[in-house]
Motif scaffolding. Structure first.
Motif, PDB file in Angstrom:
ATOM      1  N   LEU A 279      17.065  46.443  21.839  1.00 34.95           N
ATOM      2  CA  LEU A 279      17.263  45.977  20.471  1.00 34.95           C
ATOM      3  C   LEU A 279      17.818  47.105  19.612  1.00 34.95           C
ATOM      4  O   LEU A 279      17.908  48.251  20.047  1.00 34.95           O
ATOM      5  N   GLU A 280      18.136  46.727  18.388  1.00 37.60           N
ATOM      6  CA  GLU A 280      18.628  47.746  17.464  1.00 37.60           C
ATOM      7  C   GLU A 280      17.611  48.876  17.287  1.00 37.60           C
ATOM      8  O   GLU A 280      17.973  50.024  17.094  1.00 37.60           O
ATOM      9  N   GLY A 281      16.330  48.531  17.377  1.00 39.84           N
ATOM     10  CA  GLY A 281      15.295  49.553  17.285  1.00 39.84           C
ATOM     11  C   GLY A 281      15.441  50.624  18.357  1.00 39.84           C
ATOM     12  O   GLY A 281      15.094  51.788  18.138  1.00 39.84           O
ATOM     13  N   HIS A 282      15.968  50.240  19.510  1.00 37.86           N
ATOM     14  CA  HIS A 282      16.187  51.231  20.562  1.00 37.86           C
ATOM     15  C   HIS A 282      17.317  52.183  20.175  1.00 37.86           C
ATOM     16  O   HIS A 282      17.225  53.387  20.429  1.00 37.86           O
ATOM     17  N   VAL A 283      18.362  51.646  19.559  1.00 41.83           N
ATOM     18  CA  VAL A 283      19.456  52.512  19.102  1.00 41.83           C
ATOM     19  C   VAL A 283      18.909  53.487  18.062  1.00 41.83           C
ATOM     20  O   VAL A 283      19.181  54.686  18.093  1.00 41.83           O
ATOM     21  N   HIS A 284      18.120  52.952  17.169  1.00 44.31           N
ATOM     22  CA  HIS A 284      17.479  53.763  16.134  1.00 44.31           C
ATOM     23  C   HIS A 284      16.735  54.950  16.774  1.00 44.31           C
ATOM     24  O   HIS A 284      16.929  56.111  16.405  1.00 44.31           O
ATOM     25  N   MET A 285      15.909  54.638  17.777  1.00 41.32           N
ATOM     26  CA  MET A 285      15.110  55.711  18.371  1.00 41.32           C
ATOM     27  C   MET A 285      15.961  56.651  19.230  1.00 41.32           C
ATOM     28  O   MET A 285      15.643  57.829  19.352  1.00 41.32           O
ATOM     29  N   SER A 286      17.046  56.143  19.812  1.00 43.40           N
ATOM     30  CA  SER A 286      17.951  57.043  20.545  1.00 43.40           C
ATOM     31  C   SER A 286      18.488  58.116  19.601  1.00 43.40           C
ATOM     32  O   SER A 286      18.573  59.288  19.960  1.00 43.40           O
ATOM     33  N   VAL A 287      18.851  57.677  18.403  1.00 37.83           N
ATOM     34  CA  VAL A 287      19.390  58.630  17.424  1.00 37.83           C
ATOM     35  C   VAL A 287      18.326  59.684  17.098  1.00 37.83           C
ATOM     36  O   VAL A 287      18.599  60.887  17.071  1.00 37.83           O
ATOM     37  N   VAL A 288      17.106  59.222  16.894  1.00 35.12           N
ATOM     38  CA  VAL A 288      16.016  60.159  16.607  1.00 35.12           C
ATOM     39  C   VAL A 288      15.863  61.151  17.769  1.00 35.12           C
ATOM     40  O   VAL A 288      15.746  62.361  17.574  1.00 35.12           O
ATOM     41  N   ASP A 289      15.895  60.624  18.995  1.00 37.07           N
ATOM     42  CA  ASP A 289      15.757  61.492  20.172  1.00 37.07           C
ATOM     43  C   ASP A 289      16.866  62.533  20.255  1.00 37.07           C
ATOM     44  O   ASP A 289      16.637  63.680  20.639  1.00 37.07           O
ATOM     45  N   LEU A 290      18.079  62.114  19.912  1.00 37.18           N
ATOM     46  CA  LEU A 290      19.192  63.056  19.968  1.00 37.18           C
ATOM     47  C   LEU A 290      18.975  64.196  18.975  1.00 37.18           C
ATOM     48  O   LEU A 290      19.226  65.362  19.287  1.00 37.18           O
ATOM     49  N   PHE A 291      18.494  63.856  17.784  1.00 31.73           N
ATOM     50  CA  PHE A 291      18.292  64.910  16.784  1.00 31.73           C
ATOM     51  C   PHE A 291      17.089  65.786  17.122  1.00 31.73           C
ATOM     52  O   PHE A 291      17.153  67.002  17.022  1.00 31.73           O
TER      53      PHE A 291
END
Ligand code: HEM
Ligand SMILES: *[C@@H]1O[C@H](CO)[C@@H](O)[C@H](O)[C@H]1NC(C)=O
Ligand SMILES: *[C@@H]1O[C@H](CO)[C@@H](O)[C@H](O)[C@H]1NC(C)=O
Length: 498
Positions: A279-291
């Motif tokens: 879900l979009e929430g996964h994209v959200h958390m991927s971004v957090v993980d990258l940072f």
């Protein structure tokens, strides 16, 4: 006072009952030896302390960290046995309270437990890193590093606190890769930088760490927890703003950056095929993980490299000779890319040596067994927390000669037969290893090509002991360095590589 005493008593009783029950359940297993004592977490240099325990007990043992019993792996052989040969068994993550708090119901790569959906999530994010950044990551890294060097050149020779500069640089790289080049304003990079710093500071705070060990303390007012929640709110707000901007301007079938790629990847995934829905929430958390995973780690490694080179001017001189020989004033700079790194063996070896001596995530993240397994002949029950001591493995005297010495040449010697594990290995291997290696290579290459690194006036060298106030991650203590432009020194004019 009385209340506190009662609480303590209750806690001790609970802990005792918990341990006895655990003992009874495991009575028939051949478990790794148990280290006595409860206070290992208070050791100032935990990875080294854990390594020292192997002298009596061998490379695998159990010990208590807080109320939790964990298994520690201290050698490359045992770490690889667990993470590569038996990877499914060891691919879980413990689900401790602060993880759940920071990871939005655990739709998170680094902290999420192992599942098929987790696997699909990690795969999508990895493809975004490799494919979603248009042609490749390298031109971005190269361009932002050039701009960094220009900024440093303006300060010509004045002492700079280089950690801060590296940290902004790695943050800008993640910003551009994730959000695209519309991110022209520096303010966004600074905002994300401050957000990451704030999150890490509040999460590392003892008042949060103690909640993970003694969860019921959560019932009491905790200003640290309030600050962490605020920081998470701010983080989510910033990421959501970018998500909105991308969805508004995205063209189907095309992507400008990692976020476009991931949003479309989530859309493309068909429910009936998959192990659940991304879900979009996964994209959200991927971004957090990258940072969170991708900024301070690389910046710290770069700072360690500078610190070691200040201590070893002879290595720095040889590195610059290698650069001048291979891409010196006559040669065209644009010719070297990461692919050609075999032409710069000493630079490659220096990076390997820095990662060996100061793997900035020295105990990786805790793993958890997904089913009963074994290591080194010992039984490991299901649900056991397993800690790979990466730094310990890098200092193993049976593998590395004089392991505590900074000696890049060890990687160039004919018999050099082993590599380090700074990024972990197996299913949980660092998602950003390829980006991190590219950044380390490009940044050190451009830095050493443009400048000679010198200690600040007075000649104080940075300490090579990790900062004791930074939890378990290896951070260099704040130091300054003078960047003396080389063009001037050698009478070559400015190196310009476009
Ligand atoms: C020199 C720089 C870096 C080092 C030394 C490093 C090291 C590590 C280590 C040791 C782990 C844990 C492996 C384990 O649990 O066994 C890890 C995980 C991770 N790293 Fe890195 N890392 C670096 C840079 C990066 C970058 C640049 C990114 C993102 C672009 C990144 C993203 C992640 C993520 C998302 C995970 C979680 C993977 C998972 O749980 O499956 N790291 N890293
Ligand atoms: C860089 O060094 C590492 C460690 O010695 C080695 O494994 C790797 O093959 C080297 N890469 C290149 C391109 O020379
Ligand atoms: C290669 O490995 C062996 C044992 O694993 C070790 O004794 C030897 O010192 C290593 N050689 C180098 C150059 O690290």
């Amino acid at each position: 006072m009385v209340l506190a005493g009662l609480l303590l008593l209750l806690l001790t009783l609970l802990a005792g009952a918990h341990l006895l029950w655990g003992r009874w359940k495991l009575r028939n297993l051949h478990l790794p030896p148990l280290v006595p004592g409860f206070l290992h977490l208070l050791q100032p240099n935990l990875p080294i302390h854990l390594l020292s325990l192997t002298q009596k007990l061998g490379p695998v043992y159990r010990l208590r960290l807080g109320l939790q019993e964990v298994v520690v792996l201290n050698s490359k052989r045992t770490i690889e046995e667990a993470m590569i040969r038996k990877w499914v068994d060891f691919a879980g993550r413990p689900q401790i309270p602060s993880y759940k708090l920071v990871s939005q119901r655990c739709q998170d790569i680094s902290l999420g437990d192992y599942s098929l959906l987790w696997k699909a999530h990690k795969k999508l994010t990895r493809s975004a890193l490799l494919l979603g950044t248009r042609s490749s990551m390298e031109p971005w890294v190269e361009q932002l590093t050039q701009e960094f060097c220009e900024r440093m050149r303006v300060q010509a020779g004045a002492p700079v606190t280089i950690q801060k500069e590296f940290s902004l640089l790695t943050c800008s790289i993640i910003c551009y890769l994730t959000f695209g080049d519309k991110v022209k304003e520096d303010t966004l990079v600074h905002a994300f930088h401050d957000c990451v710093q704030d999150l890490m500071k509040t999460w590392d705070h003892w008042s949060i760490q103690i909640l993970d060990m003694v969860p019921f303390l959560r019932l009491f007012p905790n200003p640290g927890l309030w600050r962490l929640k605020k920081a998470i709110e701010n983080r989510d707000h910033m990421v959501e703003k970018q998500l909105r901007r991308h969805k508004e301007s995205m063209v189907a079938g095309q992507w400008r950056d990692m976020m476009d790629y991931m949003l479309q990847g989530v859309g493309r995934q068909r429910v009936e095929e998959g192990p659940g829905q991304l879900l979009e929430g996964h994209v959200h958390m991927s971004v957090v993980d990258l940072f969170i995973g991708g900024t301070e780690t690389t910046a710290s490694t770069l700072s360690w490299a500078v610190a070691f080179l200040l201590h070893h001017p002879e290595i720095q001189r040889r590195l610059q000779e290698e650069l001048d020989r291979e891409l010196g004033p006559g040669a065209s700079c644009s010719g070297v890319t990461y692919k050609d790194r075999a032409r710069l063996p000493l630079l490659n070896a220096t990076i390997a040596e820095v990662l060996r001596l100061r793997p900035v995530v020295p105990l990786a993240l805790p793993h958890r067994t997904t089913r009963p397994s074994s290591i080194f002949g010992y039984d490991i029950p299901e649900g056991m927390v397993v800690i790979p001591n990466l730094q310990g493995a890098h200092l193993d005297e049976t593998v590395w000669e004089q392991p505590h010495e900074f000696r890049p040449d060890r990687f160039l010697e004919p018999g050099a037969n082993t590599s380090a594990l700074a990024f972990g290995c197996g299913a949980r291997v660092c998602l950003g290893e390829s980006l991190a290696r590219l950044e380390l290579f490009v940044v050190l290459l451009r830095l050493l090509q443009a400048f000679t690194l010198l200690p600040p006036p007075g000649g104080a060298l940075p300490s090579l002991q990790p900062d004791p106030y930074c939890g378990v991650n290896l951070k260099v203590q704040p130091f300054q360095v003078r960047l003396q432009p080389r063009g001037v020194e050698a009478g070559l004019g400015e190196h310009q590589c476009q």
